[in-house]
Design a protein around this motif. Structure first.
Motif, PDB file in Angstrom:
ATOM      1  N   ARG A  80      36.167 -55.548  35.554  1.00 19.83           N
ATOM      2  CA  ARG A  80      37.179 -56.505  35.645  1.00 19.83           C
ATOM      3  C   ARG A  80      36.170 -57.731  35.903  1.00 19.83           C
ATOM      4  NH1 ARG A  80      40.457 -56.112  40.368  1.00 19.83           N
ATOM      5  NH2 ARG A  80      39.039 -57.293  41.371  1.00 19.83           N
ATOM      6  N   THR A  86      43.874 -58.516  39.158  1.00 19.85           N
ATOM      7  CA  THR A  86      44.351 -57.163  39.149  1.00 19.85           C
ATOM      8  C   THR A  86      45.951 -57.320  38.723  1.00 19.85           C
ATOM      9  OG1 THR A  86      42.940 -56.849  41.063  1.00 19.85           O
ATOM     10  CG2 THR A  86      44.842 -55.061  40.697  1.00 19.85           C
ATOM     11  N   GLU A  88      48.794 -54.726  38.447  1.00 17.14           N
ATOM     12  CA  GLU A  88      49.195 -53.331  38.968  1.00 17.14           C
ATOM     13  C   GLU A  88      50.230 -52.663  37.668  1.00 17.14           C
ATOM     14  OE1 GLU A  88      50.873 -53.636  42.730  1.00 17.14           O
ATOM     15  OE2 GLU A  88      49.221 -54.267  43.694  1.00 17.14           O
ATOM     16  N   ARG A  93      44.870 -51.839  35.146  1.00 16.34           N
ATOM     17  CA  ARG A  93      44.989 -52.663  36.111  1.00 16.34           C
ATOM     18  C   ARG A  93      44.337 -54.018  35.913  1.00 16.34           C
ATOM     19  NH1 ARG A  93      47.866 -48.737  36.325  1.00 16.34           N
ATOM     20  NH2 ARG A  93      48.331 -47.601  38.440  1.00 16.34           N
ATOM     21  N   ARG A 122      43.270 -55.723  45.273  1.00 14.06           N
ATOM     22  CA  ARG A 122      43.959 -56.956  44.487  1.00 14.06           C
ATOM     23  C   ARG A 122      42.907 -58.106  44.653  1.00 14.06           C
ATOM     24  NH1 ARG A 122      50.042 -56.827  46.644  1.00 14.06           N
ATOM     25  NH2 ARG A 122      50.636 -54.675  46.415  1.00 14.06           N
ATOM     26  N   GLU A 148      37.702 -47.358  41.284  1.00 11.34           N
ATOM     27  CA  GLU A 148      36.674 -48.684  41.483  1.00 11.34           C
ATOM     28  C   GLU A 148      35.519 -48.437  42.243  1.00 11.34           C
ATOM     29  OE1 GLU A 148      38.014 -53.283  42.172  1.00 11.34           O
ATOM     30  OE2 GLU A 148      38.888 -51.794  43.506  1.00 11.34           O
TER      31      GLU A 148
END
Length: 148
Positions: A80, A86, A88, A93, A122, A148
């Motif tokens: 990312r 983020t 959800e 995600r 987040r 992650e």
């Protein structure tokens, strides 16, 4: 875990190929995401990606064979960027697959493949990477998930 295209695999590497698609290889080393990406590029490939169940099954089988001992976390091309947030409600995600040999990679996976062991932080401010985690004892819970 590397996606190698259809080039011949390096000798003695743990490699599996789809009948009509990419080959994947597993390499065991304690390295960063950037180092893993560089190692795949040296093999004329990219970090592995998953666009559907056939790739996932193949990759899980390959990594399970290579994972000694389990549990193990394998880098795949799931990242990312700092400018992305983020999300959800999305399977990945807000993460996306880094490019493969032609510069494009699947940007989504089916909802059923959006299995996260723990929800990603987040954020809309920092780059984050995710790997494919294989559990030691599948009876105790999911045998795999993104981490992650």
């Amino acid at each position: 875990a590397c996606a190698l295209g259809r080039t011949p695999p390096p000798p003695r590497a743990a490699v599996r190929c789809l009948p009509a698609g990419a080959c994947f290889s597993a390499h065991l080393a304690n390295v960063s995401y950037a180092e893993a990406r560089g190692a795949c590029e040296q093999r004329r490939g990219s970090l592995a990606w998953v666009s559907g169940e056939p790739e996932l099954r193949l990759l899980l089988g390959l990594l399970a064979k290579a994972a000694v001992p389990a549990p193990a976390l394998f880098w795949v091309g799931l990242k990312r960027n700092a400018s992305a947030c983020t999300h959800e409600e999305q399977p990945l995600r807000g993460f996306s697959w880094e490019g493969v040999e032609d510069g494009t990679a699947p940007q989504e996976v089916p909802a059923a493949l959006g299995r996260w062991l723990q929800e990603p932080l987040r954020s809309c401010l920092t780059s984050r990477c995710a790997g494919l985690y294989l559990a030691a004892e599948p009876e105790d819970g999911p045998s795999w998930g993104w981490k992650e």
